[in-house]
Scaffold this active site. Structure first.
Site, short mmCIF file in Angstrom:
data_model
loop_
_atom_site.label_atom_id
_atom_site.label_comp_id
_atom_site.label_asym_id
_atom_site.label_seq_id
_atom_site.Cartn_x
_atom_site.Cartn_y
_atom_site.Cartn_z
CD GLU A 64 -6.95 1.01 -1.93
OE1 GLU A 64 -6.44 2.11 -1.69
OE2 GLU A 64 -6.28 -0.03 -2.07
N GLY B 243 -1.09 -3.07 -4.77
CA GLY B 243 -0.97 -2.59 -6.15
C GLY B 243 -2.32 -2.26 -6.75
CG HIS C 276 -3.84 -3.54 -0.12
ND1 HIS C 276 -2.77 -4.08 0.55
CD2 HIS C 276 -3.79 -2.20 0.09
CE1 HIS C 276 -2.09 -3.11 1.13
NE2 HIS C 276 -2.69 -1.94 0.87
CG ASP D 230 6.49 2.47 -0.82
OD1 ASP D 230 5.55 2.36 -0.02
OD2 ASP D 230 6.51 1.88 -1.92
CG HIS E 115 -3.11 -0.60 5.85
ND1 HIS E 115 -3.92 -1.56 5.29
CD2 HIS E 115 -2.48 0.00 4.81
CE1 HIS E 115 -3.80 -1.53 3.97
NE2 HIS E 115 -2.94 -0.58 3.66
CG HIS F 169 1.60 0.92 2.09
ND1 HIS F 169 1.80 -0.21 1.32
CD2 HIS F 169 0.27 0.96 2.35
CE1 HIS F 169 0.64 -0.82 1.12
NE2 HIS F 169 -0.30 -0.13 1.75
#
Length: 326
Positions: free
Chosen positions: A193, A163, A190, A19, A15, A17
């Site tokens: 969360e 998002g 996702h 960016d 996991h 990301h």
């Protein structure tokens, strides 16, 4: 567990990301200016996931052309090499990099080219997870997933939904991922969360092979058992969950509850997620301290270190498809 011992273990990162994991050096080079750490990393007083996500804006500017995407893929594997990562799944949202001159195909191919170069230089196997974004239209997300499907098995291993979860619950994306399933495109979601266990339930119903975070399963033992029975993995990201206030302290982190209730350690993965925004490299001191608090006194740390050594060594011998989303 000393940091150097943890760093020396071979690791799998499921996991991460793109960016949120670009090196400071890369970002400064791409932007052509000095960048302070506060511009990239969340502060201790971060109050929510929405505030946390704002830290993606600046590194996202580095991914707006093919050169930037290629260099980014290479950069993230280079930093992982320093921690002895042997397999990594890199997530990114292709639609966020689309321009008039660079369509979705070119975006994906540019990142794959950079990752492939990194694989050759650093010996790290990889898979790309393409993220649909909650604030994008179903039409655009569907177009992206269909495009990504063309690269499944050629660098791309799955899709995802990322998002602002609280503003865009999973119920709004059931049709999108039911269609994704029809395409035989594996996906993780996702979910859970931001406190809604229903998002986890809906993600499983849609066909998710793994769940990102899953914190909202705390206290819902029937749901924990259902996921275990289905063989659905949970990508747990303790540092970012603490920063976004999904949990208030390491002692409240639910992995001990999950392990005690289900007794199956294979389904839970400690992940870094945002290596720059959260400063959550798997081997860093902060991650080590959090893991120590989370697992103690459930495990003797000496035994845990030996178990991790065996676990990661065996895991790295598996075929690449075994660590990809099923």
């Amino acid at each position: 567990m000393i940091t150097e011992e943890l760093k020396a273990l071979p690791k799998v990162e499921l996991h991460c990301h793109l960016d949120g994991s670009l090196s400071h050096t890369f970002i400064e080079k791409r932007l052509g200016r000095k960048v302070s750490q506060s511009e990239l990393s969340v502060s201790e007083d971060c109050r929510s996931l929405n505030e946390y996500l704002q830290k993606f804006d600046l590194p996202g500017k580095c991914l707006m052309d093919e050169a930037g995407l290629q260099e980014a893929g290479y950069d993230v594997l280079r930093s992982m090499k320093q921690e002895n990562v042997c397999y990594a799944e890199i997530r990114f949202a292709p639609l966020l990099s689309e321009t008039q001159d660079m369509n979705c195909n070119k975006v994906i191919e540019a990142l794959l080219n950079g990752l492939e170069r990194g694989k050759k230089d650093f010996g790290i196997e990889y898979g790309v997870i393409t993220c649909a974004m909650r604030h994008h239209s179903q039409e655009d997300n569907s177009r992206m997933i269909k495009t990504a499907r063309e690269y499944l098995g050629y660098g791309v291993c799955a899709a995802d939904l990322a998002g602002a979860e609280a503003a865009y619950p999973m119920a709004q994306f059931m049709e999108l991922f039911q269609n994704t399933r029809k395409l035989e495109m594996p996906f993780t979601i996702h979910a859970g969360e931001c406190g809604s266990v229903q998002n986890i339930v809906d993600a499983v119903k849609a066909g998710a092979g793994r769940i990102g975070h899953g914190i909202a399963m705390r206290g819902h033992y029937n749901i924990q058992k259902e996921l275990a029975d289905r063989g659905i993995g949970i990508e747990m990201c303790p540092i970012s969950n603490l920063q976004t206030k999904a949990v208030n302290s390491p002692s409240e982190y639910p992995i001990r509850e999950f392990l005690i209730e289900l007794g199956d350690q294979r389904r839970y993965h400690i992940c870094g997620e945002q290596r720059t925004c959260s400063y959550s490299k798997i081997s860093c001191l902060q991650t080590r301290q959090v893991i120590d608090v989370i697992l103690h006194p459930l495990f003797d740390l000496g035994n845990l270190l030996r178990c991790l050594d065996i676990y990661f060594s065996n895991l790295c011998k598996l075929e690449r498809c075994c660590t990809s989303v099923k």
